[in-house]
Motif scaffolding. Structure first.
Motif, PDB file in Angstrom:
ATOM      1  N   UNK A 181       0.978  -1.253   0.051  1.00  0.00           N
ATOM      2  CA  UNK A 181       0.152  -0.108   0.027  1.00  0.00           C
ATOM      3  C   UNK A 181       1.054   1.215   0.176  1.00  0.00           C
ATOM      4  N   UNK A 182       2.022   1.022   0.842  1.00  0.00           N
ATOM      5  CA  UNK A 182       2.827   2.467   0.815  1.00  0.00           C
ATOM      6  C   UNK A 182       3.441   2.781  -0.663  1.00  0.00           C
ATOM      7  N   UNK A 183       3.952   1.676  -1.279  1.00  0.00           N
ATOM      8  CA  UNK A 183       4.340   1.609  -2.708  1.00  0.00           C
ATOM      9  C   UNK A 183       3.232   2.185  -3.635  1.00  0.00           C
ATOM     10  N   UNK A 184       2.057   1.942  -3.502  1.00  0.00           N
ATOM     11  CA  UNK A 184       0.936   2.506  -4.286  1.00  0.00           C
ATOM     12  C   UNK A 184       0.733   4.000  -4.044  1.00  0.00           C
ATOM     13  N   UNK A 189       1.327   9.839  -5.718  1.00  0.00           N
ATOM     14  CA  UNK A 189       1.991  11.178  -5.627  1.00  0.00           C
ATOM     15  C   UNK A 189       3.365  11.684  -6.226  1.00  0.00           C
ATOM     16  N   UNK A 190       3.954  10.626  -6.856  1.00  0.00           N
ATOM     17  CA  UNK A 190       5.145  10.634  -7.508  1.00  0.00           C
ATOM     18  C   UNK A 190       4.976  10.883  -8.949  1.00  0.00           C
ATOM     19  N   UNK A 191       3.918  10.155  -9.624  1.00  0.00           N
ATOM     20  CA  UNK A 191       3.703  10.228 -10.913  1.00  0.00           C
ATOM     21  C   UNK A 191       3.011  11.355 -11.345  1.00  0.00           C
ATOM     22  N   UNK A 200      11.075   1.777 -15.578  1.00  0.00           N
ATOM     23  CA  UNK A 200      11.277   1.160 -14.623  1.00  0.00           C
ATOM     24  C   UNK A 200      10.706   1.513 -13.222  1.00  0.00           C
ATOM     25  N   UNK A 201      10.478   2.902 -13.783  1.00  0.00           N
ATOM     26  CA  UNK A 201       9.496   3.508 -12.204  1.00  0.00           C
ATOM     27  C   UNK A 201       8.144   2.717 -11.990  1.00  0.00           C
TER      28      UNK A 201
END
Length: 215
Positions: A181-184, A189-191, A200-201
């Motif tokens: 869930x943290x990765x999601x 917020x990053x993309x 690769x991101x």
């Protein structure tokens, strides 16, 4: 195989045709005549599950004109259906090799697909078929809509499906779902439209999703 396709049809087609129907009604009242002709072509591409190819030929996903393209989001559905059509047949052919070899073959194909996504921007269609200056993060413009460069994302789920996991493994590892869930959330917020994606991101949301499914 018949049951597999039946489940896909039941899950996808009713919602898809409902969206198409509502979009047609809205387009009649709010879309200019010139746009309606283009919209009709997009409907055909959606019905035959080639909308990813159609929308790639028209514009990029974040182009301004896409705000007036009601069925743009169906590009991913077309990739999904193309994968569903070919993958079960391929799996039947390699099934006699055994689970371990199947996992290895799928992993190699997934890695090839990811490599094509990451490094495909360095390839050209004319000799010498590669850019003179190599860039690690130079994704090709066709990678977003291309089934070959998106296959590794779907194959990630396939690899999980053929992996033997002890029944009680996930019960003792609640951290797995939290980490997924943290990765999601990080990817949310990053993309943005400036992010090199797919690349690769894209492993961030894919790995996050896989961990949640696992747990």
């Amino acid at each position: 195989l018949k049951k597999f396709y039946e489940r896909r049809i039941r899950r996808l087609l009713p919602a898809l045709f409902f969206v198409i129907f509502i979009s047609i009604l809205v387009s009649i009242f709010f879309m200019p005549q010139l746009k309606q002709e283009e919209f009709s072509k997009s409907i055909l591409s959606v019905i035959f599950f080639v909308s990813n190819i159609y929308f790639y030929s028209r514009s990029g996903y974040f182009a301004e004109s896409t705000q007036e393209t009601p069925l743009l989001h169906t590009w991913s559905l077309s990739i999904e259906e193309q994968f569903y059509l070919l993958f079960p047949i391929f799996l039947i052919l390699i099934w006699p090799l055994g689970r371990k070899f199947i996992f290895l073959i799928l992993l190699l194909i997934a890695l090839f697909s990811l490599s094509l996504t990451q490094f495909g921007g360095n390839f050209t269609f004319t000799p010498p078929f590669i850019e003179s200056k190599f860039h690690f993060s130079n994704p090709p413009i066709w990678a977003f809509f291309n089934t070959l460069t998106r296959a590794w994302e779907l194959l990630a789920g396939s690899l999980l499906a053929v992996t033997i996991i002890k029944k009680n493994y996930y019960k003792k590892n609640n951290f797995i779902s939290f980490f997924g869930l943290t990765l999601l959330l990080i990817s949310f917020f990053l993309f943005d439209e400036q992010t090199a994606h797919p690349s690769i991101l894209t492993l961030l949301p894919i790995l996050g999703t896989i961990l949640i499914i696992l747990s």
